[in-house]
Design an enzyme around this catalytic site. Sequence first.
Site, PDB file in Angstrom:
ATOM      1  N   GLU A  17       3.795  -5.920   7.343  1.00 61.58           N
ATOM      2  CA  GLU A  17       3.129  -4.691   8.115  1.00 61.58           C
ATOM      3  C   GLU A  17       3.241  -4.612   9.626  1.00 61.58           C
ATOM      4  OE1 GLU A  17       1.654  -6.982   5.739  1.00 61.58           O
ATOM      5  OE2 GLU A  17       0.356  -5.691   4.601  1.00 61.58           O
ATOM      6  N   GLY A  52       0.169  -5.118   0.832  1.00 62.91           N
ATOM      7  CA  GLY A  52      -0.830  -4.976  -0.308  1.00 62.91           C
ATOM      8  C   GLY A  52      -0.610  -5.443  -1.521  1.00 62.91           C
ATOM      9  N   GLU A  91      -1.125  -9.096  -0.967  1.00 68.02           N
ATOM     10  CA  GLU A  91      -2.596  -9.291  -0.713  1.00 68.02           C
ATOM     11  C   GLU A  91      -3.373  -9.217  -1.963  1.00 68.02           C
ATOM     12  OE1 GLU A  91      -2.685  -6.391   2.416  1.00 68.02           O
ATOM     13  OE2 GLU A  91      -3.794  -7.726   3.675  1.00 68.02           O
ATOM     14  N   ALA A 145       0.917  -1.166   0.132  1.00 69.26           N
ATOM     15  CA  ALA A 145      -0.044  -0.011  -0.083  1.00 69.26           C
ATOM     16  C   ALA A 145       0.925   1.215  -0.197  1.00 69.26           C
ATOM     17  CB  ALA A 145      -0.872  -0.175   1.163  1.00 69.26           C
TER      18      ALA A 145
HETATM   19  N1  COA Z   1       4.680   3.448   0.413  1.00 73.41           N
HETATM   20  C1  COA Z   1       5.158   4.482  -0.208  1.00 73.41           C
HETATM   21  N2  COA Z   1       6.429   4.666  -0.711  1.00 73.41           N
HETATM   22  C2  COA Z   1       7.238   3.773  -0.388  1.00 73.41           C
HETATM   23  C3  COA Z   1       6.813   2.447  -0.102  1.00 73.41           C
HETATM   24  C4  COA Z   1       5.361   2.105   0.349  1.00 73.41           C
HETATM   25  N3  COA Z   1       4.847   1.217   0.732  1.00 73.41           N
HETATM   26  N4  COA Z   1       7.669   1.290  -0.251  1.00 73.41           N
HETATM   27  C5  COA Z   1       8.804   2.007  -0.516  1.00 73.41           C
HETATM   28  N5  COA Z   1       8.493   3.420  -0.802  1.00 73.41           N
HETATM   29  C6  COA Z   1       9.491   4.410  -1.314  1.00 73.41           C
HETATM   30  C7  COA Z   1      10.415   4.741  -0.343  1.00 73.41           C
HETATM   31  O1  COA Z   1      10.125   5.654   0.696  1.00 73.41           O
HETATM   32  C8  COA Z   1      11.674   5.248  -1.375  1.00 73.41           C
HETATM   33  O2  COA Z   1      11.362   6.574  -1.683  1.00 73.41           O
HETATM   34  P1  COA Z   1      12.422   7.656  -1.744  1.00 73.41           P
HETATM   35  O3  COA Z   1      13.298   6.970  -3.153  1.00 73.41           O
HETATM   36  O4  COA Z   1      11.839   8.836  -1.881  1.00 73.41           O
HETATM   37  O5  COA Z   1      13.268   7.598  -0.448  1.00 73.41           O
HETATM   38  C9  COA Z   1      11.395   4.359  -2.380  1.00 73.41           C
HETATM   39  O6  COA Z   1      10.215   3.773  -2.665  1.00 73.41           O
HETATM   40  C10 COA Z   1      12.420   3.025  -2.817  1.00 73.41           C
HETATM   41  O7  COA Z   1      12.217   2.157  -1.427  1.00 73.41           O
HETATM   42  P2  COA Z   1      13.676   1.908  -0.913  1.00 73.41           P
HETATM   43  O8  COA Z   1      13.288   1.170   0.471  1.00 73.41           O
HETATM   44  O9  COA Z   1      14.607   3.187  -0.958  1.00 73.41           O
HETATM   45  O10 COA Z   1      14.107   0.799  -1.974  1.00 73.41           O
HETATM   46  P3  COA Z   1      14.537  -0.591  -1.839  1.00 73.41           P
HETATM   47  O11 COA Z   1      14.911  -1.204  -3.328  1.00 73.41           O
HETATM   48  O12 COA Z   1      15.700  -0.434  -0.758  1.00 73.41           O
HETATM   49  O13 COA Z   1      13.372  -1.398  -1.145  1.00 73.41           O
HETATM   50  C11 COA Z   1      11.254  -2.022  -0.740  1.00 73.41           C
HETATM   51  C12 COA Z   1      12.418  -1.786  -1.669  1.00 73.41           C
HETATM   52  C13 COA Z   1       9.936  -2.314  -1.290  1.00 73.41           C
HETATM   53  C14 COA Z   1      11.822  -3.828  -0.278  1.00 73.41           C
HETATM   54  C15 COA Z   1      11.123  -1.307   0.498  1.00 73.41           C
HETATM   55  O14 COA Z   1      11.136  -0.149  -0.002  1.00 73.41           O
HETATM   56  C16 COA Z   1      10.083  -1.632   1.605  1.00 73.41           C
HETATM   57  O15 COA Z   1      10.182  -2.636   2.477  1.00 73.41           O
HETATM   58  N6  COA Z   1       8.974  -1.179   1.491  1.00 73.41           N
HETATM   59  C17 COA Z   1       7.997  -1.220   2.488  1.00 73.41           C
HETATM   60  C18 COA Z   1       6.978  -2.368   1.982  1.00 73.41           C
HETATM   61  C19 COA Z   1       6.107  -2.511   2.773  1.00 73.41           C
HETATM   62  O16 COA Z   1       6.159  -2.497   4.117  1.00 73.41           O
HETATM   63  N7  COA Z   1       5.025  -2.535   2.434  1.00 73.41           N
HETATM   64  C20 COA Z   1       3.723  -2.921   3.293  1.00 73.41           C
HETATM   65  C21 COA Z   1       3.037  -1.483   3.363  1.00 73.41           C
HETATM   66  S1  COA Z   1       1.796  -1.682   4.228  1.00 73.41           S
END
Ligand code: COA
Length: 663
Positions: free
Chosen positions: A130, A107, A110, A68
């Site tokens: 989450e 999400g 999901e 999400a």
């Molecule tokens: N919502 C909004 N922004 C998000 C996001 C999310 N769920 N997941 C990642 N981003 C953004 C980061 O803030 C970052 O933004 P920036 O470049 O402006 O700093 C960008 O996407 C890239 O993320 P980053 O973590 O730097 O890249 P990565 O390749 O190292 O890791 C993920 C990618 C997806 C593994 C990691 O971002 C992550 O774990 N995200 C959260 C996933 C999550 O918890 N999902 C469930 C949400 S309820």
Amino acid sequence: MNPANVSPPVTLAKHGDVAVITIDNPPVNVLSHAVRSGLLECLSQAVADADIRAVVIICAGRTFIAGADITEFGKPPQSPSLLEVVATLDDCPKPIFAALHGTALGGGLETALACRYRIGLKTARIGLPEVHLGLIPGAGGTQRLPRVAGLNNALEMITSGRHVGAEEALAMGAIDEVVNGDDLLAAAIDFSRRTLAQGNLRSRTSELELEDSADNQDIVSTWKKRVSKKARGQESPLVALEAISQSIKLPFAEGLLKERELFLGCMGSAQSRALRHIFFAERAAAKLPDSIPNTPTDIKSAAVIGGGTMGRGIAMCFANKNIPVTVVEMQQEQLDLALRAIDKTYAKMSSSGRISEQQHRQRMALISGSCDHSSLARVDVVIEAVFEKLEVKHAIFSSLDKHCKPEAILATNTSYLDIEAIASAVGDPSRVLGMHFFSPAHIMKLLEVVRTGQTSTVAISSMMKLGKILGKRSVLVGNGFGFAANRMYSAYGREGQQMLLEGVTPTQLDQAMKNWGMAMGPAAVLDMSGIDIGYNARKQNPNPPADPSYFRPADLLAEQGYFGRKTGRGFYRYDPTTGKAQEDPEIIELIRAEAQRLNVTPVELPESEIQKRMVGAIATEGEAILTEGIATRASDLDVIWVNGYGFPRWRGGPMHYASEQGD
Ligand code: COA
């Protein structure tokens, strides 16, 4: 994010009888409002098209939907919600196939779970992380994953937030096929046609049933015990468990309602606010301030001066990321000792299964040794990690200046010495800065990149980039005694020492902070790291406070040779055979007598007051650090504490915590 008016983030293309819906919302395809709407729009077109028999959902760029959009959390919801999207997917009259690559998280997973089938590249990973944001899955994850992957697997994955690789996901039934090769789209279309040809589509996830059997109840209670023990104050894993347990008790639709209720409870919680804060704080810390152009040089080789504990750990950081590194010691004997110690650490990691034997060999092959600075003529970066004496560092930097190429970056791992003074030994001080690792360097995530007034922007951006490559949480700070991290830790330690003089025992102090959520208490930390270290550092502070009570208990112990664990005695007494810490009445008495000498009045302090004073001391020092410009963002200081000192992540860091208290 997708630039407005350029192209929609979700598009549909027909491949014969298969509709391919592609999500393209860089960088990580989060389920923003535009993506949710686009997905429903494309889906309704696919359903309405009589030629279409199956739908594939795939993502462009580096990953399947990573979750999400966290930036939408806490804002007024915009329809369609993710719940509406997954309900439509689940209900779709035509089978939907999710094609996964990168990380299908939250999400994103999901969404995939609401599809009839899932296939993934070998390198794909799935997870419901989450809980790391103080939440639980809120779009059916707690009800769908147990139905698809089994109750035990779902409990493990959701309560830990662990990401699972494609092969493991296949074994647990969370995905249906692993794609060899990299043409995911072709494989997904092929899989959908094979499935259609076989007929007999499998049930929708919502139609699968889980029994409220004695076995399943046992699984839930086993996990309840495990999670309660591990959570250490964090709420969301237990809430997630409660939601998952509904999957065996309630019909799917009612389970979803219960999940929603629990999800909304988490969303408004202080813990979730704190965890979301630290998620973005860590990403912000990795970014350079606008004033520094991002012009890093590539670091292809490195050297570490000093093969002690820090030097060994730093060398391993490079080898772990495939960067050749030379360890430099003064004598061959010390060098051999250092290389053997590194080898032994890797051997331990390999025997415990953390790395393979092959990785052990590969990493050792990247580490060479030398007793001669002339061997460093071609390295791109040198990190000095010898003991904390300015004269010694001066001599080393002056020699590096002679032997290293002019563009090599010269860094020191000093914890508190003036880096500008160290840099004065070098002709071009703009290539000198601090790379302050935390012990053990190959494990601890925190890295302070310390700039002086003279450090070049190339050196800064190169080291910030290197920090990322090494897998660290890097924070850029300024030069000043103790920089940001140790200076704040010192303020925290000082408050604790003051309370020991006021009559709090080391056990009471440590227990109060552990109960508050710290990984270890401050007295136990001092005993572990060596009371003499701080004592010697304080002796080198050019401006020590004119306070006779300043760190008196620790200094008193150091003066008596009680350095902590390594001498068997410090704030605690250590059993020589088991190493177990015991309260030491003699030490308590020693501190009491010292307090009397200093006219410190003993007081009764409740645990909550100890905690308040300790955390307040950190935040106050943090404010001073910001005012002085040693750090630029309050959130950077939170990143330091969460990654360097075992500050509970779910409290968001000391600055966030203080702002929530209205301090
Ligand atoms: N919502 C909004 N922004 C998000 C996001 C999310 N769920 N997941 C990642 N981003 C953004 C980061 O803030 C970052 O933004 P920036 O470049 O402006 O700093 C960008 O996407 C890239 O993320 P980053 O973590 O730097 O890249 P990565 O390749 O190292 O890791 C993920 C990618 C997806 C593994 C990691 O971002 C992550 O774990 N995200 C959260 C996933 C999550 O918890 N999902 C469930 C949400 S309820």
